[in-house]
Design an enzyme around this catalytic site. Structure first.
Site, PDB file in Angstrom:
ATOM      1  N   GLU A 181     -57.033 145.382 214.459  1.00  0.00           N
ATOM      2  CA  GLU A 181     -57.381 145.061 213.064  1.00  0.00           C
ATOM      3  C   GLU A 181     -57.059 146.226 212.146  1.00  0.00           C
ATOM      4  O   GLU A 181     -57.736 146.438 211.138  1.00  0.00           O
ATOM      5  CB  GLU A 181     -58.885 144.710 212.966  1.00  0.00           C
ATOM      6  CG  GLU A 181     -59.151 143.261 213.265  1.00  0.00           C
ATOM      7  CD  GLU A 181     -60.343 142.682 212.474  1.00  0.00           C
ATOM      8  OE1 GLU A 181     -60.522 143.014 211.291  1.00  0.00           O
ATOM      9  OE2 GLU A 181     -61.082 141.903 213.082  1.00  0.00           O
ATOM     10  N   ALA A 235     -54.756 141.486 206.765  1.00  0.00           N
ATOM     11  CA  ALA A 235     -55.253 140.640 205.685  1.00  0.00           C
ATOM     12  C   ALA A 235     -54.917 141.367 204.399  1.00  0.00           C
ATOM     13  O   ALA A 235     -55.335 142.509 204.217  1.00  0.00           O
ATOM     14  CB  ALA A 235     -56.755 140.449 205.794  1.00  0.00           C
ATOM     15  N   GLU A 281     -61.651 122.237 238.417  1.00  0.00           N
ATOM     16  CA  GLU A 281     -61.469 121.182 239.420  1.00  0.00           C
ATOM     17  C   GLU A 281     -62.793 120.832 240.114  1.00  0.00           C
ATOM     18  O   GLU A 281     -63.094 119.672 240.393  1.00  0.00           O
ATOM     19  CB  GLU A 281     -60.461 121.607 240.501  1.00  0.00           C
ATOM     20  CG  GLU A 281     -59.074 121.943 239.991  1.00  0.00           C
ATOM     21  CD  GLU A 281     -58.925 123.395 239.668  1.00  0.00           C
ATOM     22  OE1 GLU A 281     -59.859 124.002 239.075  1.00  0.00           O
ATOM     23  OE2 GLU A 281     -57.859 123.962 239.956  1.00  0.00           O
ATOM     24  N   CYS A 312     -56.362 127.180 242.419  1.00  0.00           N
ATOM     25  CA  CYS A 312     -56.351 128.493 243.081  1.00  0.00           C
ATOM     26  C   CYS A 312     -56.448 128.331 244.595  1.00  0.00           C
ATOM     27  O   CYS A 312     -56.943 127.322 245.104  1.00  0.00           O
ATOM     28  CB  CYS A 312     -57.503 129.353 242.570  1.00  0.00           C
ATOM     29  SG  CYS A 312     -59.120 128.731 243.025  1.00  0.00           S
ATOM     30  N   CYS A 370     -59.958 126.224 245.055  1.00  0.00           N
ATOM     31  CA  CYS A 370     -59.943 124.821 244.601  1.00  0.00           C
ATOM     32  C   CYS A 370     -59.011 123.966 245.456  1.00  0.00           C
ATOM     33  O   CYS A 370     -59.291 122.787 245.690  1.00  0.00           O
ATOM     34  CB  CYS A 370     -59.509 124.751 243.149  1.00  0.00           C
ATOM     35  SG  CYS A 370     -60.723 125.439 242.039  1.00  0.00           S
ATOM     36  N   TRP A 411     -63.708 141.572 198.544  1.00  0.00           N
ATOM     37  CA  TRP A 411     -62.877 141.156 199.652  1.00  0.00           C
ATOM     38  C   TRP A 411     -61.546 140.676 199.097  1.00  0.00           C
ATOM     39  O   TRP A 411     -61.505 140.159 198.001  1.00  0.00           O
ATOM     40  CB  TRP A 411     -63.568 140.018 200.425  1.00  0.00           C
ATOM     41  CG  TRP A 411     -64.791 140.478 201.156  1.00  0.00           C
ATOM     42  CD1 TRP A 411     -66.074 140.431 200.719  1.00  0.00           C
ATOM     43  CD2 TRP A 411     -64.818 141.070 202.469  1.00  0.00           C
ATOM     44  NE1 TRP A 411     -66.913 140.962 201.662  1.00  0.00           N
ATOM     45  CE2 TRP A 411     -66.160 141.373 202.746  1.00  0.00           C
ATOM     46  CE3 TRP A 411     -63.857 141.381 203.435  1.00  0.00           C
ATOM     47  CZ2 TRP A 411     -66.563 141.958 203.947  1.00  0.00           C
ATOM     48  CZ3 TRP A 411     -64.269 141.974 204.589  1.00  0.00           C
ATOM     49  CH2 TRP A 411     -65.594 142.245 204.848  1.00  0.00           C
ATOM     50  N   ASP A 438     -64.765 151.804 206.165  1.00  0.00           N
ATOM     51  CA  ASP A 438     -65.463 150.507 206.062  1.00  0.00           C
ATOM     52  C   ASP A 438     -66.755 150.434 206.862  1.00  0.00           C
ATOM     53  O   ASP A 438     -67.475 149.447 206.753  1.00  0.00           O
ATOM     54  CB  ASP A 438     -64.552 149.372 206.580  1.00  0.00           C
ATOM     55  CG  ASP A 438     -63.298 149.224 205.759  1.00  0.00           C
ATOM     56  OD1 ASP A 438     -63.282 149.760 204.626  1.00  0.00           O
ATOM     57  OD2 ASP A 438     -62.346 148.624 206.231  1.00  0.00           O
ATOM     58  N   ARG A 471     -69.361 137.096 214.043  1.00  0.00           N
ATOM     59  CA  ARG A 471     -70.499 136.516 213.318  1.00  0.00           C
ATOM     60  C   ARG A 471     -70.094 135.117 212.859  1.00  0.00           C
ATOM     61  O   ARG A 471     -69.727 134.899 211.713  1.00  0.00           O
ATOM     62  CB  ARG A 471     -70.883 137.416 212.147  1.00  0.00           C
ATOM     63  CG  ARG A 471     -71.300 138.813 212.647  1.00  0.00           C
ATOM     64  CD  ARG A 471     -71.801 139.689 211.552  1.00  0.00           C
ATOM     65  NE  ARG A 471     -70.863 139.923 210.485  1.00  0.00           N
ATOM     66  CZ  ARG A 471     -69.881 140.813 210.539  1.00  0.00           C
ATOM     67  NH1 ARG A 471     -69.662 141.488 211.643  1.00  0.00           N
ATOM     68  NH2 ARG A 471     -69.092 141.003 209.508  1.00  0.00           N
TER      69      ARG A 471
END
Ligand SMILES: Nc1c(/N=C/[C@H](O)[C@H](O)[C@H](O)COP(=O)(O)O)[nH]c(=O)[nH]c1=O
Ligand SMILES: Nc1c(N[C@@H]2O[C@H](COP(=O)(O)O)[C@@H](O)[C@H]2O)[nH]c(=O)[nH]c1=O
Ligand SMILES: [Zn+2]
Length: 370
Positions: free
Chosen positions: A299, A162, A60, A83, A92, A178, A208, A215
């Site tokens: 992960e 994954a 704001e 706020c 604000c 991968w 790992d 990155r």
């Protein structure tokens, strides 16, 4: 866009614009929420802004300073209730009153007990018209991790896996690099950027030697790296201990080897000890909540995922599926350990989105109850 569409500008248009300003700041404003603001007067946009970093001006204020004197009598569209407290920046609601805005349109209320309705009351007491709940769904969704952590005092937990289509995270020979493609792995880094901390089990560190940093082509905010390590098996020469890219917190049980603890601390890690032999998820999340972690990205690997699954203490899961089949009962799956025995006890999820990223499929599913 037709002329008619161009003329069809309304509250939603400005609120969506404010949401569009806030969305890309997700991650960088933590431990604050992502907030966007648009100031409008006589159907002209006279100011706009987003909160960019905790401790810096709120959305704001950016919009008000852009408008200067013209703010008098204007309408402020802001994705979160203004706020009302003196945190690291002045309230604000007070700035809006002093600027003499005529109306404030709000997306979502702020559950932070220092605000939660107080900002709205201050504005109304000063004779400013307040409208709540415009694009409320989107405004709540945008800061769901912030809202969860403020109300529950524990981090919003995202599980990320994954795997191959058949759920394998490595071949039976242990090969895993991968499985998912470049684009999916880059998307994971964006996911890391939006979370305050990232957690892996010590087996993943041993297998790992991950860096767990963000990155991305344009850089990014590195989360705190957390290793779940009941018996302090983290190698003192693990890469992440020496890259000085972000803190490393090792969470262990009370029987962790004292010499090992000293060696890991000497290597730069912070070792936090929880009661009991094995670290339980509930006290872990309380400890992380107390340590200021609002969002946690888990992960894996498989046994850590199993611990979170059986504790039921996670809020969403993001699965990246690669179009390959690995098979093999010896090949590690996204979830190992004991798992859930009865179908009625399985976690009930709602699939929010499925999208293709490169050649892979990304599925986001949330748990409604917590
Ligand atoms: N093996 C795969 C993954 N493997 C994930 C493991 O957690 C591995 O430790 C990290 O990817 C290494 O982290 P860093 O890059 O060093 O920061 N994750 C993926 O998204 N796709 C895969 O194919
Ligand atoms: N980022 C943001 C708000 N964030 C609210 O203020 C708290 C942080 O206050 P401070 O420490 O002073 O930055 C944060 O926990 C949340 O309740 N409020 C707003 O009016 N606009 C903003 O842009
Ligand atoms: Zn504020």
């Amino acid at each position: 866009m037709s002329i008619q569409e161009a003329n069809d500008v309304n509250d939603e248009t400005y609120m969506k614009m404010a949401l569009g300003l806030a969305r890309p700041t997700l991650g960088q404003t933590s431990p604050n929420p992502a907030v966007g603001a648009v100031l409008v007067k006589n159907n002209e946009i006279i100011g706009m802004g987003a909160h960019l970093k905790a401790g810096e001006p709120h959305a704001e204020r950016h919009a008000l300073s852009m408008a200067g004197k013209k703010a008098g009598g204007a309408v402020m569209y802001v994705t979160l209730e203004p706020c009302a407290h003196f945190g690291r920046t002045p309230p604000c609601a007070k700035a809006l009153i002093e600027a003499g805005v005529a109306k404030v349109v709000i997306g979502a209320k702020d559950p932070d007990e220092r605000v939660s309705g107080r900002g709205i009351r201050m504005l109304k007491a000063a004779g400013i018209e307040v409208e709540e709940g415009v694009c409320e769904e989107e405004a709540l969704e945008l800061n769901r991790m912030f809202f969860h952590s403020v109300t529950s005092r524990t981090p919003y937990v995202t599980l990320k896996t994954a795997s191959s289509l058949d759920g394998k995270i490595a071949t039976h020979k242990g090969e895993s690099k991968w499985i998912t493609g470049e684009k999916a792995r880059e998307d994971v880094h964006r996911l890391r950027h939006t979370h305050d901390a990232i957690l892996v089990g010590v087996n993943t560190v041993i297998a790992d030697n991950p860096s767990l940093t963000v990155r991305l082509p344009g850089g990014g905010k590195n989360p705190v790296r957390i290793i779940l390590d009941n018996h302090l098996r983290t190698p003192a020469d693990a890469g992440m201990l020496h890259d000085r890219q972000a803190p490393v917190w090792i969470i262990t049980g009370e029987n962790g080897n004292k010499e090992k603890k000293a060696a890991l601390e000497a290597a730069g890690a912070e070792v936090m000890t929880l009661a009991g032999d094995a670290v339980l998820i509930e006290p872990l999340l309380e400890l992380l909540g107390e340590s200021g972690i609002r969002s946690l990205l888990v992960e894996g690997g498989g046994s850590v995922n199993d611990s979170f699954l059986r504790s039921g203490l996670f809020n969403q899961i993001i699965v990246y599926l690669a179009p390959i089949l690995i098979g093999g009962k010896e090949a590690r799956s996204s979830f190992s350990g004991l798992g859930i025995g009865r179908l009625e006890d399985t976690a009930k999820l709602t699939i929010k989105t499925t999208e293709t990223i490169g050649d892979d499929l990304k599925i986001t599913a949330v748990r409604e109850e917590n």
